[in-house]
Design a protein around this motif. Sequence first.
Motif, mmCIF file in Angstrom:
data_model
loop_
_atom_site.group_PDB
_atom_site.id
_atom_site.type_symbol
_atom_site.label_atom_id
_atom_site.label_comp_id
_atom_site.label_asym_id
_atom_site.label_seq_id
_atom_site.Cartn_x
_atom_site.Cartn_y
_atom_site.Cartn_z
ATOM 1 N N VAL A 298 0.828 -1.204 0.000
ATOM 2 C CA VAL A 298 0.000 0.000 0.000
ATOM 3 C C VAL A 298 0.862 1.253 0.000
ATOM 4 O O VAL A 298 2.015 1.233 0.439
ATOM 5 N N ARG A 299 0.286 2.353 -0.496
ATOM 6 C CA ARG A 299 0.914 3.668 -0.396
ATOM 7 C C ARG A 299 0.131 4.484 0.634
ATOM 8 O O ARG A 299 -1.095 4.571 0.564
ATOM 9 N N LEU A 300 0.848 5.067 1.577
ATOM 10 C CA LEU A 300 0.226 5.857 2.628
ATOM 11 C C LEU A 300 0.144 7.327 2.248
ATOM 12 O O LEU A 300 0.826 7.778 1.309
ATOM 13 N N ASN A 301 -0.648 8.082 2.979
ATOM 14 C CA ASN A 301 -0.746 9.525 2.729
ATOM 15 C C ASN A 301 0.549 10.255 3.068
ATOM 16 O O ASN A 301 0.746 11.398 2.675
ATOM 17 N N VAL A 323 6.619 0.027 6.842
ATOM 18 C CA VAL A 323 7.163 0.783 5.713
ATOM 19 C C VAL A 323 8.681 0.797 5.762
ATOM 20 O O VAL A 323 9.289 0.549 6.803
ATOM 21 N N TYR A 324 9.266 1.106 4.610
ATOM 22 C CA TYR A 324 10.717 1.200 4.496
ATOM 23 C C TYR A 324 11.083 2.570 3.962
ATOM 24 O O TYR A 324 10.282 3.245 3.308
ATOM 25 N N MET A 339 -2.442 1.800 12.540
ATOM 26 C CA MET A 339 -3.326 2.878 12.111
ATOM 27 C C MET A 339 -4.486 3.143 13.063
ATOM 28 O O MET A 339 -5.228 4.112 12.888
ATOM 29 N N VAL A 340 -4.622 2.289 14.081
ATOM 30 C CA VAL A 340 -5.579 2.601 15.148
ATOM 31 C C VAL A 340 -4.982 3.669 16.067
ATOM 32 O O VAL A 340 -5.670 4.579 16.539
ATOM 33 N N ASP A 341 -3.664 3.565 16.294
ATOM 34 C CA ASP A 341 -2.983 4.541 17.152
ATOM 35 C C ASP A 341 -2.595 5.804 16.380
ATOM 36 O O ASP A 341 -2.633 6.909 16.930
ATOM 37 N N ASN A 342 -2.194 5.618 15.124
ATOM 38 C CA ASN A 342 -1.773 6.754 14.287
ATOM 39 C C ASN A 342 -2.960 7.211 13.438
ATOM 40 O O ASN A 342 -3.088 6.838 12.269
ATOM 41 N N ARG A 343 -3.821 8.026 14.027
ATOM 42 C CA ARG A 343 -5.083 8.389 13.378
ATOM 43 C C ARG A 343 -4.911 9.283 12.153
ATOM 44 O O ARG A 343 -5.810 9.390 11.332
ATOM 45 N N THR A 344 -3.764 9.974 12.038
ATOM 46 C CA THR A 344 -3.568 10.871 10.892
ATOM 47 C C THR A 344 -2.960 10.147 9.698
ATOM 48 O O THR A 344 -2.819 10.723 8.626
ATOM 49 N N VAL A 345 -2.571 8.878 9.884
ATOM 50 C CA VAL A 345 -2.011 8.077 8.792
ATOM 51 C C VAL A 345 -3.110 7.220 8.199
ATOM 52 O O VAL A 345 -3.860 6.566 8.918
ATOM 53 N N ILE A 347 -4.346 4.913 4.338
ATOM 54 C CA ILE A 347 -3.930 4.305 3.074
ATOM 55 C C ILE A 347 -4.535 5.077 1.907
ATOM 56 O O ILE A 347 -5.745 5.271 1.841
ATOM 57 N N ASN A 348 -3.659 5.530 1.011
ATOM 58 C CA ASN A 348 -4.118 6.239 -0.184
ATOM 59 C C ASN A 348 -4.512 5.290 -1.301
ATOM 60 O O ASN A 348 -5.483 5.527 -2.007
ATOM 61 N N GLU A 349 -3.722 4.224 -1.483
ATOM 62 C CA GLU A 349 -4.012 3.271 -2.555
ATOM 63 C C GLU A 349 -3.341 1.935 -2.289
ATOM 64 O O GLU A 349 -2.369 1.843 -1.546
ATOM 65 N N VAL A 350 -3.893 0.917 -2.922
ATOM 66 C CA VAL A 350 -3.312 -0.413 -2.890
ATOM 67 C C VAL A 350 -2.511 -0.593 -4.175
ATOM 68 O O VAL A 350 -3.010 -0.307 -5.274
ATOM 69 N N LEU A 351 -1.289 -1.043 -4.056
ATOM 70 C CA LEU A 351 -0.401 -1.210 -5.213
ATOM 71 C C LEU A 351 -0.350 -2.682 -5.592
ATOM 72 O O LEU A 351 -0.059 -3.537 -4.758
ATOM 73 N N VAL A 352 -0.682 -2.984 -6.851
ATOM 74 C CA VAL A 352 -0.625 -4.382 -7.313
ATOM 75 C C VAL A 352 0.160 -4.470 -8.603
ATOM 76 O O VAL A 352 0.402 -3.472 -9.261
#
Length: 352
Positions: A298-301, A323-324, A339-345, A347-352
């Motif tokens: 996935v790509r994050l915001n 992430v790396y 992502m439950v703890d990091n509410r501002t993060v 997922i923008n898209e799934v990469l396939v």
Amino acid sequence: MRQVSVNSLKIGDVLGKTIYSSNGRVLLGKGVKLTPLYISKMRDMGITIVYIEDDRFEDVIPEDVIDEENRREAMAIIEQASQAVRLGKNLDDFHLRNIVSKIVEEILFKKDILVSMMDIRSKDNYTFAHSVNVCVLATVLGKVMHLDKEKLETLAIGALLHDIGMVHLPQNTLENHEQRTEEEEEEYRTHTTLGFEELRKRKELNLVVAHIAFQHHEYIDGTGYPRQLKGDEIHPLAQIVAIADLYDKLTSDNSGMKRVMPHEACEILMGLVGKQFPLEPVRLFLRNIAAYPTGSTVRLNTGEIGVVVDQNPSIPTRPVVRVYDEMNYEAGQGKEYNMVDNRTVFINEVLV
């Protein structure tokens, strides 16, 4: 391991999950190093997504809802049942009930279930793999709706046999998804009636099983088929199978629909509430579906690219992502966002 598109496979990648044929035979085994021939063969088979080993994600193991051996056995049994119906023979009632009992008991035994693995299917095993997956998904939904074991087993048998009427349809009608004539589409729709007629005369099966096959394309607004039933006219177990059937088709190759990612399928199902499906079973179903399956890239915001490495069952849309630093996944020390703890993060898209 992680999930990748077949089109992005590299020579030397190691297969992370075994690929099976329709009768449960191993086509490509876990641990096989991929060659150009293997990669080309997977494309020819209609496979688009696979799991590969990756040292950076060796602790990431996407878990199936049911044991792999039970899934293989169920596929073999539905293939045998289809052959029996085609030849006018009796179903193997003992083995059918035995595998259904195993599936139901396995699902009942698990405390929290979050469906978090993408199914790998080829063209030759789509029909049987679809039937097994609908059986599993429907049973999971039946469990969270608090059905008793007897009803769950009836539901599971009905789900496993919901498309049995298709054995009487011409192969070109089944395969010609995108270019069916009006007459071919009408012929395709007869599979519900054909299935009902086959199953209702089999005394070893509960009549509800036949009605599941009959009604799994009926919608609460009356736009379904074959009888345009509305609302409570549709059997509740058939509604459960209808939800599982559509979700599996949306997230699978070779179904006749454009394959979408699980989070997109969840949005589609929600959009159909009040039209095709009632709210409550859809709401409960989506609570048990991982919108972003374990192993997804996935790509994050934040701009970072990562892999879903764990789930938060209480909030299926907010997984844990590792992430790396390097966008191209060069080796490096990864960091994780829960992502439950990091509410501002997010997922923008799934990469396939």
